[in-house]
Design a protein around this motif. Structure first.
Motif, PDB file in Angstrom:
ATOM      1  N   VAL A   1      25.351 -10.288 -17.899  1.00  0.00           N
ATOM      2  CA  VAL A   1      26.174 -11.437 -17.822  1.00  0.00           C
ATOM      3  C   VAL A   1      27.555 -11.323 -18.365  1.00  0.00           C
ATOM      4  CG1 VAL A   1      26.196 -13.768 -18.807  1.00  0.00           C
ATOM      5  CG2 VAL A   1      24.201 -13.045 -17.849  1.00  0.00           C
ATOM      6  N   ARG A   2      28.463 -11.598 -17.544  1.00  0.00           N
ATOM      7  CA  ARG A   2      29.797 -11.797 -17.987  1.00  0.00           C
ATOM      8  C   ARG A   2      30.526 -12.958 -17.751  1.00  0.00           C
ATOM      9  NH1 ARG A   2      32.544  -6.795 -18.453  1.00  0.00           N
ATOM     10  NH2 ARG A   2      31.075  -5.066 -18.145  1.00  0.00           N
ATOM     11  N   LYS A   3      31.419 -13.295 -18.724  1.00  0.00           N
ATOM     12  CA  LYS A   3      31.926 -14.730 -18.695  1.00  0.00           C
ATOM     13  C   LYS A   3      33.459 -14.667 -19.567  1.00  0.00           C
ATOM     14  CE  LYS A   3      32.548 -19.206 -18.797  1.00  0.00           C
ATOM     15  NZ  LYS A   3      32.906 -19.818 -17.428  1.00  0.00           N
ATOM     16  N   SER A   4      34.370 -15.314 -18.517  1.00  0.00           N
ATOM     17  CA  SER A   4      35.787 -15.165 -19.228  1.00  0.00           C
ATOM     18  C   SER A   4      36.099 -16.854 -19.103  1.00  0.00           C
ATOM     19  CB  SER A   4      36.660 -14.388 -18.456  1.00  0.00           C
ATOM     20  OG  SER A   4      36.282 -13.049 -18.259  1.00  0.00           O
ATOM     21  N   PHE A   5      37.032 -16.865 -20.147  1.00  0.00           N
ATOM     22  CA  PHE A   5      37.868 -18.200 -20.091  1.00  0.00           C
ATOM     23  C   PHE A   5      39.116 -17.806 -20.151  1.00  0.00           C
ATOM     24  CE2 PHE A   5      34.010 -19.594 -22.838  1.00  0.00           C
ATOM     25  CZ  PHE A   5      33.691 -20.294 -22.174  1.00  0.00           C
ATOM     26  N   GLY A   6      39.781 -18.011 -18.736  1.00  0.00           N
ATOM     27  CA  GLY A   6      41.024 -17.416 -18.557  1.00  0.00           C
ATOM     28  C   GLY A   6      40.998 -16.037 -18.447  1.00  0.00           C
TER      29      GLY A   6
ATOM     30  N   GLY B   1      23.233 -23.722 -17.925  1.00  0.00           N
ATOM     31  CA  GLY B   1      24.207 -23.836 -17.036  1.00  0.00           C
ATOM     32  C   GLY B   1      25.210 -24.828 -17.460  1.00  0.00           C
ATOM     33  N   LEU B   2      25.627 -24.933 -18.764  1.00  0.00           N
ATOM     34  CA  LEU B   2      26.798 -25.822 -19.234  1.00  0.00           C
ATOM     35  C   LEU B   2      28.078 -24.894 -18.964  1.00  0.00           C
ATOM     36  CD1 LEU B   2      25.490 -27.503 -22.509  1.00  0.00           C
ATOM     37  CD2 LEU B   2      25.702 -28.543 -20.189  1.00  0.00           C
ATOM     38  N   GLU B   3      27.856 -23.652 -18.834  1.00  0.00           N
ATOM     39  CA  GLU B   3      28.965 -22.858 -18.516  1.00  0.00           C
ATOM     40  C   GLU B   3      28.443 -22.078 -17.399  1.00  0.00           C
ATOM     41  OE1 GLU B   3      31.790 -23.199 -20.097  1.00  0.00           O
ATOM     42  OE2 GLU B   3      31.292 -23.994 -21.842  1.00  0.00           O
ATOM     43  N   THR B   4      29.136 -21.919 -16.333  1.00  0.00           N
ATOM     44  CA  THR B   4      29.232 -20.721 -15.367  1.00  0.00           C
ATOM     45  C   THR B   4      29.391 -19.498 -15.573  1.00  0.00           C
ATOM     46  OG1 THR B   4      31.071 -21.479 -14.219  1.00  0.00           O
ATOM     47  CG2 THR B   4      28.991 -22.697 -13.639  1.00  0.00           C
ATOM     48  N   ILE B   5      28.365 -18.628 -15.293  1.00  0.00           N
ATOM     49  CA  ILE B   5      28.729 -17.131 -15.471  1.00  0.00           C
ATOM     50  C   ILE B   5      29.649 -16.472 -14.429  1.00  0.00           C
ATOM     51  CG2 ILE B   5      26.640 -16.724 -16.888  1.00  0.00           C
ATOM     52  CD1 ILE B   5      25.242 -15.440 -14.595  1.00  0.00           C
ATOM     53  N   ASP B   6      30.358 -15.777 -14.756  1.00  0.00           N
ATOM     54  CA  ASP B   6      31.262 -15.056 -13.554  1.00  0.00           C
ATOM     55  C   ASP B   6      30.680 -13.839 -13.000  1.00  0.00           C
ATOM     56  OD1 ASP B   6      32.982 -16.589 -14.633  1.00  0.00           O
ATOM     57  OD2 ASP B   6      34.008 -15.083 -16.011  1.00  0.00           O
ATOM     58  N   SER B   7      29.723 -13.084 -13.604  1.00  0.00           N
ATOM     59  CA  SER B   7      28.744 -12.126 -12.791  1.00  0.00           C
ATOM     60  C   SER B   7      27.642 -11.829 -13.582  1.00  0.00           C
ATOM     61  CB  SER B   7      29.729 -11.144 -12.667  1.00  0.00           C
ATOM     62  OG  SER B   7      29.856 -10.212 -13.783  1.00  0.00           O
ATOM     63  N   GLY B   8      26.731 -11.006 -13.041  1.00  0.00           N
ATOM     64  CA  GLY B   8      25.358 -10.837 -13.716  1.00  0.00           C
ATOM     65  C   GLY B   8      24.407 -12.072 -13.566  1.00  0.00           C
ATOM     66  N   SER B   9      23.301 -11.980 -13.888  1.00  0.00           N
ATOM     67  CA  SER B   9      22.125 -12.915 -13.610  1.00  0.00           C
ATOM     68  C   SER B   9      21.517 -13.570 -14.579  1.00  0.00           C
ATOM     69  CB  SER B   9      21.300 -12.395 -12.491  1.00  0.00           C
ATOM     70  OG  SER B   9      20.504 -11.479 -12.987  1.00  0.00           O
ATOM     71  N   ILE B  10      20.971 -14.683 -14.584  1.00  0.00           N
ATOM     72  CA  ILE B  10      19.930 -15.253 -15.540  1.00  0.00           C
ATOM     73  C   ILE B  10      18.881 -15.581 -14.973  1.00  0.00           C
ATOM     74  CG2 ILE B  10      19.717 -17.169 -17.187  1.00  0.00           C
ATOM     75  CD1 ILE B  10      22.908 -16.891 -17.834  1.00  0.00           C
ATOM     76  N   ALA B  11      17.881 -15.291 -15.182  1.00  0.00           N
ATOM     77  CA  ALA B  11      16.499 -15.754 -14.379  1.00  0.00           C
ATOM     78  C   ALA B  11      15.562 -16.492 -15.467  1.00  0.00           C
ATOM     79  CB  ALA B  11      15.654 -14.720 -13.877  1.00  0.00           C
ATOM     80  N   VAL B  12      14.983 -17.639 -15.381  1.00  0.00           N
ATOM     81  CA  VAL B  12      13.909 -18.319 -16.025  1.00  0.00           C
ATOM     82  C   VAL B  12      12.599 -18.620 -15.708  1.00  0.00           C
ATOM     83  CG1 VAL B  12      13.689 -20.380 -17.571  1.00  0.00           C
ATOM     84  CG2 VAL B  12      15.779 -19.402 -17.393  1.00  0.00           C
ATOM     85  N   ALA B  13      11.707 -17.797 -16.108  1.00  0.00           N
ATOM     86  CA  ALA B  13      10.403 -17.986 -15.281  1.00  0.00           C
ATOM     87  C   ALA B  13      10.543 -17.532 -13.912  1.00  0.00           C
ATOM     88  CB  ALA B  13       9.810 -19.253 -15.550  1.00  0.00           C
ATOM     89  N   GLY B  14      11.273 -16.416 -13.838  1.00  0.00           N
ATOM     90  CA  GLY B  14      11.526 -15.709 -12.479  1.00  0.00           C
ATOM     91  C   GLY B  14      12.306 -16.471 -11.466  1.00  0.00           C
ATOM     92  N   ALA B  15      12.860 -17.839 -11.607  1.00  0.00           N
ATOM     93  CA  ALA B  15      13.827 -18.457 -10.986  1.00  0.00           C
ATOM     94  C   ALA B  15      15.223 -18.132 -11.268  1.00  0.00           C
ATOM     95  CB  ALA B  15      13.443 -19.711 -10.826  1.00  0.00           C
TER      96      ALA B  15
END
Lengths: 243, 220
Positions: free
Chosen positions: A9-14, A51-65
């Motif tokens: 998971v990657r995330k940037s602010f500006g 999901g309060l912040e959106t990620i720039d790349s990568g993935s997050i899965a919860v219980a398979g979803a």
């Protein structure tokens, strides 16, 4: 199978990249403490998971979803994961009981009587059954935070995210909140908590994640992370080594 | 033949005309609230085009004199062949003008609700409409009451301008009575007193509501 899978998971602010490729898998029933200096990205990571912040790349899965940024997927995800905030964020215009009832009724369409029964049960669980009719402003910080926990629990989440939930509390109120969290952990709730309470992390958590400059710098069982830190950054953070 | 006017004659005629001031104020305020609510939701919503429209609307009506808006409603619509009676032009212009200001006042109230309230309700899986209805608006409403009641004073005073397009309300009646009596000081003195009697309770209740709702130090 892991309950929460966080992959690259990657995330940037500006131009400021705050998460630089995070990988953590959380099993059901795990209690994970995320520690690190402020600015290390730990709160951002937690906020990305629901999901309060959106990620720039990568993935997050919860219980398979997979976590996808559209409203429908986000709401489905948030039904599985509850979140508790540093500033409690109770709804000030509603009583403690109504705070716990609201989302059950409007999101899950639970009938009033059932929602109230659940609310009383959850408030009882955090030791505040007698405060059902009190407004947030009539409660102490510790009590407000316990209502917030009850409110999240009432949605029957599979996991709870706790974002520095004791940091805004007076020292003498910290323990009552931690006691509730400890009980949840004992009951098998999956918990991901950003915390500065090192003793609590050592005593209660199954794993500790040390974040540094947007990366998972060290991860392991509390006795290893606290007892035998490998990196100079963690040693310094724990105060074991002069800067 | 010279007619003699008693003070009561003057006052009675002004009070009769004041009914139209009250009615026009009510219509403009209620209509303006409804239109304002629609503009508010466009302004704070997620649709970019509606947002721009609402912003343009607010800027247009806040950035031009109410008098110009009245002229445009009265003469402008007449130019394109729509015959608009003075009362309709007055009600229309005041409604649209009120809507612009109320939408902007209310936007401030909605935006005054701390972000944590949005985040907490989001994390409980509420959708936008549910968040608005159950969490944000009930709190925003509390903050909005005093400035909204306060603004109603502006609406009442705004109705005076409609005398210029020939709508016979309190100010226009004042002019007409003056022309008949040649006692401008007495007549306009009464006119002012009647306006004051309408506006002062509104200002006062706005102050009382502000204290009662104790909004300044709540939620923090």
């Amino acid at each position: 199978m892991s309950l929460i899978e966080i992959t690259e998971v990657r995330k940037s602010f500006g131009t400021n990249e705050v998460l630089k490729g995070i990988n953590i898998d959380v099993d059901p029933g795990e209690v994970i403490a995320i520690i690190g200096k402020s600015g290390s990205g730990k709160s951002t990571l937690l906020r990305c998971i629901n999901g309060l912040e959106t990620i720039d790349s990568g993935s997050i899965a919860v219980a398979g979803a997979q976590l996808l940024p559209d409203e429908l997927h986000l709401r489905a995800l948030r039904l599985k994961i509850g979140m508790i905030f540093q500033s409690f964020n109770l709804f000030p215009h509603l009583t403690a009981g109504k705070n716990v009832m609201l989302s059950q009724m409007v999101v899950k369409k639970v009938p009033t009587a059932d929602a109230e029964a659940t609310a009383r049960k959850m408030l009882d669980r955090v030791g505040l059954a007698h405060k059902f009719d009190a407004y947030p402003e009539e409660l102490s910080g510790g009590q407000q935070q316990r209502v917030a926990i009850a409110r999240a629990l009432a949605m029957q989440p599979m996991a709870l995210l706790c974002d520095e939930i004791t940091s805004a509390l007076d020292p003498e109120l910290v323990n009552e909140v931690l006691a509730v969290v400890k009980e949840l952990a004992a009951e098998g709730m999956t918990l991901l908590m950003v915390t500065h309470e090192m003793r609590f992390a050592r005593d209660v958590c199954t794993r500790v994640v040390f974040m540094h400059q947007g990366r998972v710098h060290e991860i392991g069982a509390p006795q290893d992370v606290f007892g035998d830190p490998k990196t100079p950054e963690l040693k310094q953070f724990l105060g074991l080594q002069a800067a | 033949m010279m007619m003699e006017f008693t003070t009561w004659d003057i006052l009675r005629n002004l009070l009769l005309a004041a009914r139209w001031t009250v009615l026009l104020s009510l219509v403009s305020f209620v209509g303006g609230s409804l239109v304002g609510l629609a503009i508010l939701f466009m302004r704070i919503g997620k649709n970019v085009w509606l947002k721009r429209f609402a912003q343009g609307y607010i800027e247009l009506f806040q950035g031009t004199p109410l008098l110009m808006q009245l002229f445009l409603a009265f003469f402008g619509l007449g130019l394109v062949g729509v015959d608009v009676p003075a009362w309709l032009a007055a009600a229309l212009a005041l409604t649209l003008w009120t809507a612009a200001f109320l939408a902007e006042i209310w936007r401030g109230c909605v935006e005054a609700i701390v972000r944590g309230q949005w985040e907490a309700s989001s994390s409980l899986a509420m959708g936008y409409v549910q968040q608005m209805r159950y969490v944000i608006l009930p709190q925003a409403l509390k903050i909005a009451v005093p400035p909204t009641v306060g603004f109603s004073v502006q609406v009442v005073k705004g109705t005076a301008l409609t005398s210029i397009i020939g709508f016979v309300e309190l100010s226009k009646a004042g002019t007409m009575v003056t022309n008949a009596t040649f006692q401008p000081f007495i007549v306009y003195g009464f006119v002012a007193l009647i306006y004051f009697a309408l506006c002062w309770p509104l200002s006062k209740s706005s102050q009382i509501l502000e204290r009662k709702l104790n909004v300044a130090h709540r939620n923090h």
